[in-house]
Scaffold this motif. Structure first.
Motif, PDB file in Angstrom:
ATOM      1  N   GLY A  72      23.425   8.751  54.051  1.00  0.00           N
ATOM      2  CA  GLY A  72      22.549   7.860  53.285  1.00  0.00           C
ATOM      3  C   GLY A  72      21.089   8.244  53.267  1.00  0.00           C
ATOM      4  N   ILE A  73      20.724   9.405  53.798  1.00  0.00           N
ATOM      5  CA  ILE A  73      19.321   9.791  53.840  1.00  0.00           C
ATOM      6  C   ILE A  73      18.772   9.966  52.421  1.00  0.00           C
ATOM      7  N   ARG A  74      17.531   9.539  52.205  1.00  0.00           N
ATOM      8  CA  ARG A  74      16.831   9.767  50.945  1.00  0.00           C
ATOM      9  C   ARG A  74      15.820  10.868  51.197  1.00  0.00           C
ATOM     10  N   LEU A  75      15.968  11.970  50.513  1.00  0.00           N
ATOM     11  CA  LEU A  75      15.161  13.162  50.781  1.00  0.00           C
ATOM     12  C   LEU A  75      13.865  13.143  49.976  1.00  0.00           C
ATOM     13  N   PRO A  76      12.816  13.777  50.496  1.00  0.00           N
ATOM     14  CA  PRO A  76      11.517  13.726  49.822  1.00  0.00           C
ATOM     15  C   PRO A  76      11.474  14.545  48.538  1.00  0.00           C
ATOM     16  N   PHE A  77      10.707  14.031  47.568  1.00  0.00           N
ATOM     17  CA  PHE A  77      10.385  14.742  46.333  1.00  0.00           C
ATOM     18  C   PHE A  77      11.630  15.244  45.600  1.00  0.00           C
ATOM     19  N   SER A  78      12.620  14.382  45.457  1.00  0.00           N
ATOM     20  CA  SER A  78      13.865  14.803  44.813  1.00  0.00           C
ATOM     21  C   SER A  78      13.667  15.178  43.349  1.00  0.00           C
ATOM     22  N   ASN A  79      12.574  14.720  42.726  1.00  0.00           N
ATOM     23  CA  ASN A  79      12.292  15.110  41.344  1.00  0.00           C
ATOM     24  C   ASN A  79      11.812  16.550  41.245  1.00  0.00           C
ATOM     25  N   ALA A  80      11.283  17.072  42.346  1.00  0.00           N
ATOM     26  CA  ALA A  80      10.725  18.428  42.339  1.00  0.00           C
ATOM     27  C   ALA A  80      11.599  19.424  43.095  1.00  0.00           C
ATOM     28  N   VAL A  81      12.280  18.966  44.142  1.00  0.00           N
ATOM     29  CA  VAL A  81      13.120  19.835  44.956  1.00  0.00           C
ATOM     30  C   VAL A  81      14.582  19.508  44.668  1.00  0.00           C
ATOM     31  N   ASN A  82      15.306  20.476  44.164  1.00  0.00           N
ATOM     32  CA  ASN A  82      16.716  20.263  43.845  1.00  0.00           C
ATOM     33  C   ASN A  82      17.537  20.457  45.118  1.00  0.00           C
ATOM     34  N   TRP A  83      17.624  19.408  45.910  1.00  0.00           N
ATOM     35  CA  TRP A  83      18.243  19.493  47.228  1.00  0.00           C
ATOM     36  C   TRP A  83      19.702  19.967  47.199  1.00  0.00           C
ATOM     37  N   PRO A  84      20.531  19.535  46.256  1.00  0.00           N
ATOM     38  CA  PRO A  84      21.927  20.016  46.256  1.00  0.00           C
ATOM     39  C   PRO A  84      22.031  21.536  46.082  1.00  0.00           C
ATOM     40  N   ASP A  85      21.021  22.159  45.477  1.00  0.00           N
ATOM     41  CA  ASP A  85      21.067  23.604  45.248  1.00  0.00           C
ATOM     42  C   ASP A  85      20.557  24.428  46.427  1.00  0.00           C
ATOM     43  N   ILE A  86      19.890  23.787  47.392  1.00  0.00           N
ATOM     44  CA  ILE A  86      19.291  24.559  48.492  1.00  0.00           C
ATOM     45  C   ILE A  86      19.798  24.119  49.862  1.00  0.00           C
ATOM     46  N   SER A  87      20.687  23.148  49.923  1.00  0.00           N
ATOM     47  CA  SER A  87      21.120  22.625  51.220  1.00  0.00           C
ATOM     48  C   SER A  87      22.583  22.221  51.167  1.00  0.00           C
ATOM     49  N   LEU A  88      23.120  21.891  52.334  1.00  0.00           N
ATOM     50  CA  LEU A  88      24.483  21.349  52.447  1.00  0.00           C
ATOM     51  C   LEU A  88      24.390  19.971  53.081  1.00  0.00           C
ATOM     52  N   THR A  89      25.246  19.082  52.631  1.00  0.00           N
ATOM     53  CA  THR A  89      25.308  17.743  53.225  1.00  0.00           C
ATOM     54  C   THR A  89      26.700  17.542  53.793  1.00  0.00           C
ATOM     55  N   VAL A  90      26.752  17.214  55.070  1.00  0.00           N
ATOM     56  CA  VAL A  90      28.027  16.984  55.757  1.00  0.00           C
ATOM     57  C   VAL A  90      28.027  15.553  56.281  1.00  0.00           C
ATOM     58  N   ALA A  91      29.062  14.814  55.988  1.00  0.00           N
ATOM     59  CA  ALA A  91      29.163  13.432  56.457  1.00  0.00           C
ATOM     60  C   ALA A  91      29.254  13.402  57.981  1.00  0.00           C
ATOM     61  N   GLU A  92      28.687  12.371  58.561  1.00  0.00           N
ATOM     62  CA  GLU A  92      28.697  12.246  60.020  1.00  0.00           C
ATOM     63  C   GLU A  92      30.121  12.271  60.566  1.00  0.00           C
ATOM     64  N   LYS A  93      31.065  11.686  59.841  1.00  0.00           N
ATOM     65  CA  LYS A  93      32.456  11.634  60.315  1.00  0.00           C
ATOM     66  C   LYS A  93      33.160  12.987  60.237  1.00  0.00           C
ATOM     67  N   ASP A  94      32.538  13.951  59.511  1.00  0.00           N
ATOM     68  CA  ASP A  94      33.172  15.256  59.316  1.00  0.00           C
ATOM     69  C   ASP A  94      32.606  16.344  60.231  1.00  0.00           C
ATOM     70  N   VAL A  95      31.913  15.943  61.275  1.00  0.00           N
ATOM     71  CA  VAL A  95      31.357  16.928  62.204  1.00  0.00           C
ATOM     72  C   VAL A  95      32.449  17.810  62.794  1.00  0.00           C
ATOM     73  N   SER A  96      33.627  17.253  62.996  1.00  0.00           N
ATOM     74  CA  SER A  96      34.737  18.035  63.565  1.00  0.00           C
ATOM     75  C   SER A  96      35.175  19.171  62.640  1.00  0.00           C
ATOM     76  N   LYS A  97      34.849  19.070  61.343  1.00  0.00           N
ATOM     77  CA  LYS A  97      35.222  20.099  60.368  1.00  0.00           C
ATOM     78  C   LYS A  97      34.057  21.033  60.055  1.00  0.00           C
ATOM     79  N   LEU A  98      32.973  20.925  60.795  1.00  0.00           N
ATOM     80  CA  LEU A  98      31.745  21.647  60.474  1.00  0.00           C
ATOM     81  C   LEU A  98      31.957  23.150  60.372  1.00  0.00           C
ATOM     82  N   GLY A  99      32.660  23.735  61.346  1.00  0.00           N
ATOM     83  CA  GLY A  99      32.892  25.177  61.331  1.00  0.00           C
ATOM     84  C   GLY A  99      33.627  25.621  60.079  1.00  0.00           C
TER      85      GLY A  99
END
Length: 456
Positions: free
Chosen positions: A362-389
């Motif tokens: 649920g985090i709201r990332l800064p400057f989403s109008n200027a930084v295309n976060w989906p194109d430069i980062s990965l988002t992993v749900a807290e419940k999926d930490v076991s699948k991180l690797g």
């Protein structure tokens, strides 16, 4: 090839000249021989200069290669190690003639706190950096009657406790209240708008609630005297939360641009990356802290327990002053939540070219109008930490190069860093850009619009 044929043709011409010499035409022979030498010299010069420029084209940024995505390490290589410096322009860009008045408050509200050197360099130092940048900005006006917004420079995150080194902000509410009493008694601008065109910075965990622990922050709520104002805060979530129930702009935590520059001078963003997954920091508080809650909602604890023995993961629990040198060697950088969803690792990872792996639901990332976060980062749900690797292996084998290409764009790094003097495209510039989208809160513009409507 044409240049190589010329000597043969000229040699025939020279032979004919020798025959003419036998008939007494020595002078013409000398003139033609000089002409031949001049043409030969010019042709060779042109050939060598052309060869030089053809062979010295700029080397384009090479694509990186992920070596053996199923191995324990990743190796990212590039032939171009040139660091691209940030521009020094102070161009306002498209800020629509924004005007901001900066209150000249007594030093007890701000600069006196700078006696603690951490105040201007800590992750909460955006309150200092924004103030400094506005003082030198083109949008600053010294005439409050033409201002769209009023910036109230009160530093509340500079009071570091001696126990754990984190800010103690119990004084924040009274300090801000005192500043408001001062400006409302000496100026007419707060009272006429009830503070709706006034801007404050809350660069700590729970922003406008002005407390570092969520349960206390929620219980105390946003101070009544700030509920009409605009808050620049690092805290932001996509769901309803009492501490963001106010007009706000989500800003990045502060990371020193100078520290980033020095790190990239030694290890450019496109250089070798021999650490596959990196994290350094507090992993757990056992079993619970005094609030009765688990730190990081147990996410960091699960990461440590599952991956501490995995050679693909470089996990460290102790602080290290030069840890940026580890980030710039890493392919993926874990950015799990702490007490709050956001983390300074997010900005450091982006600035140093390590793909941020955001684990904070649920985090709201800064400057989403200027930084295309989906194109430069990965988002992993807290419940999926076991699948991180497994998740990271998949990204490494599919679209890692594309993510890195987007991440390494210098404009992305620039957007999240605060400079002493605002530069077009940097973090302060994006704060101003966000404010320019809120000009409906400008008392001055509303008044001018009303006068215009009356005239028509």
């Amino acid at each position: 090839m044409e240049e190589l044929k010329r000597p043969t043709r000229r040699r025939g011409f020279y032979v004919r000249m020798r025959l003419l010499h036998k008939n007494g035409r020595q002078q013409d022979k000398n003139l033609c021989f000089k002409y031949y030498k001049w043409v030969l010299w010019f042709s060779l010069t042109l050939y060598f200069f052309s060869s030089y420029f053809i062979s010295h084209k700029p080397i384009p940024l090479s694509k990186t290669r992920f070596a053996n995505s199923k191995s324990n390490r990743a190796l990212i290589e590039s032939v171009n190690t040139t660091f691209l410096h940030q521009p020094t322009s102070n161009n306002k860009g498209s800020l629509r003639d924004l005007k901001i008045y900066v209150y000249a408050l007594p030093s007890i509200y701000n600069t006196d706190w700078l006696s603690n050197e951490r105040c201007s360099n800590h992750l909460f130092a955006a309150e200092v950096a924004i103030h400094k940048a506005l003082l030198n900005s083109d949008v600053r006006t010294f005439d409050p009657y033409e201002a769209d917004f009023f910036f109230v420079p009160v530093y509340v995150s500079c009071n570091f406790s001696t126990v754990n080194g984190f800010p103690a902000i119990g004084h924040a509410r009274s300090l801000i209240s005192s500043a408001i009493n001062l400006i409302s008694s000496e100026y007419p601008f707060w009272n006429r708008s009830r503070g709706s065109d006034h801007v404050f910075v809350a660069s700590h965990d729970y922003g406008a609630c002005f407390h570092a622990m969520e349960n206390r922050a929620v219980a105390d709520g946003i101070p009544d005297f700030l509920k009409k104002s605009i808050i620049l805060q690092t805290f932001g979530v996509k769901y309803n939360h009492p501490c963001q129930d106010v007009e706000n702009v989500v800003i990045p935590p502060y990371i020193s641009p100078e520290s980033v520059r020095k790190t990239l001078e030694k290890s450019p963003v496109t250089g070798k990356r021999d650490i596959w997954v990196f994290f350094r920091g507090k992993m757990e508080m056992h079993p619970k802290n005094v609030s009765g809650r688990f730190y990081s909602k147990k996410v960091r604890t699960d990461i440590w327990r599952r991956y501490n023995g995995d050679r693909r993961f470089y996990l460290q629990r102790h602080r290290f002053a030069g840890y940026q040198s580890e980030i710039v060697r890493s392919v993926f950088c874990l950015c799990p939540l702490g007490w709050a969803p956001w983390s300074p690792r997010l900005v450091e990872s982006v600035a140093l070219g390590c793909v941020p792996v955001i684990i904070a639901d649920g985090i709201r990332l800064p400057f989403s109008n200027a930084v295309n976060w989906p194109d430069i980062s990965l988002t992993v749900a807290e419940k999926d930490v076991s699948k991180l690797g497994m998740i990271l292996e998949h990204v490494a084998a599919t679209n890692l190069t594309s993510v890195q290409r987007n991440l390494w764009d210098p404009s992305v790094r620039r957007a999240l860093l605060f400079n002493d003097q605002a530069q077009q495209g940097d973090a302060t510039w994006h704060v101003l850009s966000a404010l320019s989208e809120k000009l409906d809160r400008s008392h001055m513009r509303s008044r001018l619009q009303s006068e215009s409507d009356v005239d028509t």
